[in-house]
Motif scaffolding. Structure first.
Motif, mmCIF file in Angstrom:
data_model
loop_
_atom_site.group_PDB
_atom_site.id
_atom_site.type_symbol
_atom_site.label_atom_id
_atom_site.label_comp_id
_atom_site.label_asym_id
_atom_site.label_seq_id
_atom_site.Cartn_x
_atom_site.Cartn_y
_atom_site.Cartn_z
ATOM 1 N N GLU A 236 0.950 -1.166 -0.051
ATOM 2 C CA GLU A 236 -0.010 -0.111 0.010
ATOM 3 C C GLU A 236 0.858 1.329 -0.013
ATOM 4 N N ASN A 237 2.264 1.277 0.343
ATOM 5 C CA ASN A 237 3.001 2.469 0.270
ATOM 6 C C ASN A 237 3.724 2.709 -0.900
ATOM 7 N N ARG A 238 3.642 1.692 -1.881
ATOM 8 C CA ARG A 238 4.647 1.850 -3.084
ATOM 9 C C ARG A 238 4.221 2.824 -4.002
ATOM 10 N N PRO A 239 3.020 3.257 -4.215
ATOM 11 C CA PRO A 239 2.807 4.564 -4.989
ATOM 12 C C PRO A 239 3.346 5.781 -4.371
ATOM 13 N N LEU A 240 3.309 5.785 -3.130
ATOM 14 C CA LEU A 240 4.041 7.021 -2.546
ATOM 15 C C LEU A 240 5.519 6.874 -2.641
ATOM 16 N N LEU A 241 6.148 5.999 -2.567
ATOM 17 C CA LEU A 241 7.493 5.454 -2.691
ATOM 18 C C LEU A 241 7.947 5.914 -3.797
ATOM 19 N N ASP A 242 7.060 5.664 -5.104
ATOM 20 C CA ASP A 242 7.472 6.039 -6.491
ATOM 21 C C ASP A 242 7.283 7.545 -6.576
ATOM 22 N N THR A 243 6.345 8.238 -5.705
ATOM 23 C CA THR A 243 6.484 9.673 -5.878
ATOM 24 C C THR A 243 7.768 10.295 -5.447
ATOM 25 N N ILE A 244 8.241 9.745 -4.239
ATOM 26 C CA ILE A 244 9.439 10.066 -3.608
ATOM 27 C C ILE A 244 10.642 10.007 -4.446
ATOM 28 N N ARG A 245 10.696 8.726 -5.051
ATOM 29 C CA ARG A 245 11.797 8.494 -5.941
ATOM 30 C C ARG A 245 11.925 9.345 -7.182
ATOM 31 N N ARG A 246 10.611 9.890 -7.660
ATOM 32 C CA ARG A 246 10.595 10.819 -8.771
ATOM 33 C C ARG A 246 11.501 12.257 -8.244
ATOM 34 N N GLN A 247 11.504 12.390 -6.880
ATOM 35 C CA GLN A 247 11.985 13.404 -6.346
ATOM 36 C C GLN A 247 13.522 13.518 -5.889
ATOM 37 N N GLY A 248 13.959 12.484 -6.443
ATOM 38 C CA GLY A 248 15.609 12.141 -6.528
ATOM 39 C C GLY A 248 15.937 11.641 -5.211
ATOM 40 N N VAL A 249 15.087 11.123 -4.497
ATOM 41 C CA VAL A 249 15.407 10.332 -3.249
ATOM 42 C C VAL A 249 15.958 8.737 -3.544
ATOM 43 N N LYS A 250 17.072 8.421 -2.953
ATOM 44 C CA LYS A 250 17.193 6.899 -3.215
ATOM 45 C C LYS A 250 16.391 6.154 -2.149
ATOM 46 N N VAL A 251 15.389 5.180 -2.438
ATOM 47 C CA VAL A 251 14.780 4.269 -1.734
ATOM 48 C C VAL A 251 15.329 2.909 -1.490
#
Length: 258
Positions: A236-251
């Motif tokens: 359930e958290n993966r969509p938000l993780l994708d948003t965070i990655r697009r902002q340059g954060v390494k996850v």
């Protein structure tokens, strides 16, 4: 499951003025007796008010920090995995800022050398217990105002003290996160974390899967100020993780707690 029950009740109460005991029982799928025991435990930790027939939130002036001892029990194995993964990002002899929290306290079990600058009394005590002689890492605790519930030093004096140092990396957690960045319980705690982030080469956030609720009144930092997010892999958290990655954060992910 008790950890999930507690967090579920506190999350729902944050947007309500009153929840009946029977509704609490229904929310957690348990008997009224079990619900009353959970309510008693949360009331004893000053996380809510127990009133006739149910519960109410604490008044606005109450300290919003959740007691360290209670947070330490939540998702403990997941937090240990996050800490172990985060320490792979730095050299053994690094200078580290570590912002106080139940997740970042787990870092104390894996640090063997270098220097640790922390506002966490629990982490400082853990390192003292592990290294009672002069071996082990150097531990520096800045001044500040003691948040007794959270066991950390906060406020402008702590921020000024942090500004006197520079670190290879900062490890921090927070109350929650959203698509814009990181949230915390208050300006006092968020301010110390911001000072650490500003004076570190690498900013690493550790977040168990429950942090994705977006809970927290104070904006700590935006994702542009975070280099790495170490978190749990939850569907359930993966969509938000994708948003965070697009902002340059390494996850970086670890298995989530059941």
């Amino acid at each position: 499951m008790r950890n999930e029950y507690e967090k579920t009740v506190l999350r729902l109460l944050a947007g309500r003025d009153f929840i009946a005991t029977e509704e609490v029982a229904g929310l957690i799928g348990a008997s009224p007796a079990t619900a009353r025991r959970l309510i008693n435990r949360l009331a004893e930790n000053r996380l809510l008010r127990r009133v006739h027939g149910g519960i109410r939130p604490l008044p606005p002036e109450s300290n919003p920090s959740i007691p360290f001892g209670l947070r330490e029990q939540w998702f403990s194995e997941e937090k240990r995995l996050l800490a172990a993964e985060a320490l792979k990002l730095v050299r053994r002899d690094s200078v580290l800022f570590i912002h106080g929290g139940s997740t970042t306290a787990c870092l104390g079990s894996g640090i063997e050398s270098g220097s640790v600058i922390t506002n966490s009394l629990r982490l400082a005590e853990l390192l003292r217990e592990r290294f009672p002689a002069d071996d082990g890492p150097e531990v520096i605790v800045p001044g500040g105002t003691l948040d007794r519930k959270a066991g950390i030093l906060t406020g402008t004096r702590a921020e000024r003290a942090i500004g006197c140092y520079h670190a290879d990396a900062v490890f921090f957690s927070a109350r929650g996160l959203d698509a814009e960045g990181v949230l915390d319980t208050s300006d006092a705690t968020a301010g110390v974390a911001r000072a650490m982030i500003e004076h570190a080469r690498l900013a690493v956030m550790l977040a168990d899967h429950s942090k994705f609720s977006g809970d927290g009144m104070a904006r700590m930092v935006f994702w542009s100020q975070v280099d790495v997010l170490v978190t749990a892999d939850r569907t359930e958290n993966r969509p938000l993780l994708d948003t965070i990655r697009r902002q340059g954060v390494k996850v970086i992910t670890v298995p989530a707690a059941e």
